[in-house]
Design an enzyme around this catalytic site. Structure first.
Site, mmCIF file in Angstrom:
data_model
loop_
_atom_site.group_PDB
_atom_site.id
_atom_site.type_symbol
_atom_site.label_atom_id
_atom_site.label_comp_id
_atom_site.label_asym_id
_atom_site.label_seq_id
_atom_site.Cartn_x
_atom_site.Cartn_y
_atom_site.Cartn_z
ATOM 1 N N ILE A 222 0.794 -1.234 0.000
ATOM 2 C CA ILE A 222 0.000 0.000 0.000
ATOM 3 C C ILE A 222 0.828 1.288 0.000
ATOM 4 C CG2 ILE A 222 -2.107 -1.014 0.980
ATOM 5 C CD1 ILE A 222 -1.260 -0.155 3.760
ATOM 6 N N PHE B 254 -7.562 -4.062 9.767
ATOM 7 C CA PHE B 254 -7.004 -3.044 8.860
ATOM 8 C C PHE B 254 -7.177 -3.405 7.386
ATOM 9 C CE2 PHE B 254 -2.184 -4.170 9.753
ATOM 10 C CZ PHE B 254 -2.352 -5.391 9.156
ATOM 11 N N GLU B 255 -6.843 -2.432 6.544
ATOM 12 C CA GLU B 255 -7.089 -2.515 5.089
ATOM 13 C C GLU B 255 -8.568 -2.810 4.805
ATOM 14 O OE1 GLU B 255 -4.151 -4.598 2.771
ATOM 15 O OE2 GLU B 255 -2.530 -3.932 4.060
ATOM 16 N N GLY B 256 -9.440 -2.166 5.558
ATOM 17 C CA GLY B 256 -10.889 -2.379 5.420
ATOM 18 C C GLY B 256 -11.323 -3.441 6.400
ATOM 19 N N ARG C 127 -4.432 -6.410 -1.700
ATOM 20 C CA ARG C 127 -5.042 -7.412 -0.810
ATOM 21 C C ARG C 127 -4.372 -8.788 -0.839
ATOM 22 N NH1 ARG C 127 -8.822 -4.552 1.289
ATOM 23 N NH2 ARG C 127 -10.438 -3.541 0.042
#
Ligand SMILES: Cc1cc2nc3c(=O)[nH]c(=O)nc-3n(C[C@H](O)[C@H](O)[C@H](O)COP(=O)(O)OP(=O)(O)OC[C@H]3O[C@@H](n4cnc5c(N)ncnc54)[C@H](O)[C@@H]3O)c2cc1C
Length: 576
Positions: A119, A387-389, A267
């Protein structure tokens, strides 16, 4: 070759099984396999030798500077950067497999390298101009610059669009002000992908490249965390930082799209990491079960231990199928795989959580002691579901994307039916594909089929076909029941998401096992077929149960109890 603009799951929710998207099962190319083997050999020996240090650094809550230097020298920041800039140029599949390898040794090390590649600098690869790439990519590959992704703020977590960091126009410049929270690599990064609201375009967001050398950029102290303790998590502050057009990443006002695309493409890193930690947990638990004796027997002889180990193996194999499938979609240049990528994150991170929980249980009291790795893996991986959504938000995204597609088609259906009534001949001509499918499903004749799976797994392919049929009824029924208000019905939305997650996982494992049979033959794949049998059975039962719960559920009572707990701020029924 399938149309690259099509999403497998979005098509499935419309009743179409686009097999070409998931068959054949993606493979890492031989040349890349060679590169990975050499890379793993060199980093493996080095990381293995640090095992006691990892434990110490976890306690201390920091990776020492000298180790970060070693990471740079070992090329740990170069994975996804093209070779022309000094990187390894790994594909998504190769990258995911690499993060998997790192997670076998230490979560903090994996996240430090992973946040950089997945990211931190991913936006530069995806949206950077040639001059931005020339300026930064070589430094990012060598580790001279470590990267971080700065989106979250104290009042904007899941609701990322609510950020308050602002970039204000000042002539040709932008002036950046704000504070980002819990930024991985925040204290060690020199390159930040920062999201800020931009003036002039009300409510819109823009992505910027910000470097640490700019006046006004600073980071707070290391946060003291539950897990991934040695990785550096800090606030990052921007105090009147002057930026120019050269710092804008992508288009002005399109920052939200930039953020979502970065998270989407990244992802497979988190998915890969989860698989690495699952493999390690299975190794530890099976080794322990084999040697630990109780009641005069190895505990591996007890059914309850076997049940845990067996399920751990199934979850790991299926997760690997799902994550590899998504990495393959990315490598083939598929344009729409956001739903599948979200599914892979939710599925793999939850399988890992169950796997380490059961591995720790197999280890008994020892599993709870810091002398052994179980508790650290458990602490390290808990954040994966946040995290990351968060997995909750991703479930909403998965299901609502499907409902949105079908809802749009239903409008067309209504329009077509209107036409049918006014002008039957012309009207039938425009009756949409979806409407035709609905009619055939309703009458029990139509069934989308899966023809590319191997004949020996026909029974499981039929489970997939039957569940696909149920999925269409599921979406239809939910839309009829809730209509436009579906967004407010999260219990039901979650059930649809769970059905979709199960179906993508089953499709991925059918494709993986088919490829294995084609390569090794039926006999040699006995265990893989057993995994498929177990998983197809689980999916079939879960889909049926979720379907039944559309009408037969306790949602109202649960909502009422939750609201009461919130009002009371706790549990009401103490016994004294
Ligand atoms: C160790 C660590 C590292 C991190 N690294 C980074 C990083 O590098 N860069 C970065 O930008 N951020 C990073 N984060 C932040 C992380 O991405 C956020 O914590 C995450 O997005 C969730 O936001 P939040 O914590 O504010 O939770 P909230 O958004 O406040 O959510 C709280 C709960 O409410 C639920 N919820 C929220 N909205 C809804 C809804 N509409 N419907 C149903 N449920 C809902 C959530 O699922 C969650 O369970 C990191 C966090 C940690 C802990």
């Amino acid at each position: 070759m399938a149309d690259k603009t099509l999403s497998f799951m979005r098509s499935l929710c419309m009743g179409n099984i686009v097999e070409e998207i998931i068959f054949p099962f993606p493979k890492i190319q031989e040349s890349e396999k060679e590169l990975l083997k050499t890379t793993f050999d060199s980093i493996g020996g080095w990381l293995q030798s640090k095992e006691t240090e990892f434990k110490k650094w976890d306690k201390a809550g920091e990776l020492p500077k000298e180790f970060l230097e070693e990471m740079k020298q070992m090329g740990m920041f170069s994975f996804v950067i093209p070779e022309e800039f000094g990187g390894l140029g790994l594909t998504s599949s190769g990258y995911s497999r690499t993060i998997q390898e790192l997670c076998k040794y230490d979560g903090s090390v994996a996240i430090t390298a992973g946040a950089h590649s997945s990211i931190g600098m991913r936006g530069l690869l995806l949206f950077g101009t040639d001059s931005q790439k020339q300026k930064y990519l070589s430094k990012l590959a060598s580790g001279e610059m470590i990267a971080a992704f700065c989106l979250t703020e104290s009042t904007a977590g899941s609701d990322a669009a609510g950020i308050k960091t602002k970039a204000t126009r000042d002539g040709d410049s932008w002036i950046l002000n704000g504070e980002k929270l819990w930024i991985t690599n925040g204290g060690i990064a020199d390159f930040f992908t920062v999201f800020a609201k931009t003036e002039g375009l009300e409510g819109q967001m823009t992505a910027f490249i910000v470097t640490r050398d700019l006046p006004g950029v600073s980071a707070g102290p290391h946060e003291d965390k539950m897990g991934l303790r040695a990785s550096c998590t800090t606030t990052v502050n921007f105090d009147n930082v002057r930026l120019t057009q050269e710092h804008v990443l992508g288009e002005v006002g399109k920052g939200f799209k930039v953020a979502m695309k970065i998270l989407n493409v990244g992802r497979t890193g988190l998915g890969g990491g989860s698989i690495g930690a699952m493999k390690k947990s299975i190794h530890l638990a099976s080794q322990h079960a084999k040697s630990r004796q109780q009641f005069g027997k190895n505990i591996s002889e007890f059914g309850l231990i076997q049940q845990k180990l067996g399920h751990m193996v199934v979850e790991c194999y299926v997760s690997e199928a799902v994550v590899s499938m998504v990495a393959g979609l990315s490598d083939r240049g598929c344009e729409d795989y956001a739903v599948e990528a979200a599914i892979s994150k939710v599925f793999a991170t939850e399988c890992l959580w169950r796997t380490i929980d059961e591995a720790l249980q197999v280890a008994g009291g020892g599993g709870y002691m810091s002398e052994y790795p179980y508790e650290r893996i458990m602490r390290d991986c808990r954040i994966n579901r946040i995290f990351e959504g968060t997995n909750d938000i991703l479930r909403l995204f998965i299901a609502l994307t499907a409902m949105n597609d079908v809802g749009a088609q239903l409008k067309e259906v209504a329009h077509s039916i209107g036409n049918v009534l006014q002008d039957p001949i012309k009207g039938f001509g425009v009756l949409s594909e979806y409407a035709r499918k609905r009619v055939s499903y309703a009458t029990g004749f139509g069934k989308a089929t899966l023809s590319q799976s191997h004949p020996t797994v026909k029974e499981q392919a039929e489970v997939f076909e039957d569940c696909t049929k149920q999925l269409a009824s599921f979406v239809d029924k939910m839309l009829r029941k809730y209509g436009k208000n579906i967004v407010g019905h999260q219990f039901a939305t979650r059930r649809l998401a769970d059905v979709m997650i199960d179906l993508f996982a089953l499709a991925s494992v059918l494709s993986r096992v088919t490829a294995a049979i084609e390569e090794k033959g039926v006999e040699a794949t006995k265990r893989e077929r057993e995994i498929l049998q177990v998983f197809a059975g689980q999916v079939s039962r879960r889909v049926r149960s979720n379907f039944n719960k559309i009408d037969d559920n306790d949602d109202q009572q649960i909502t009422s109890l939750a609201l009461d707990a919130v009002e009371y701020e706790g549990y009401r029924w103490d016994t004294i």
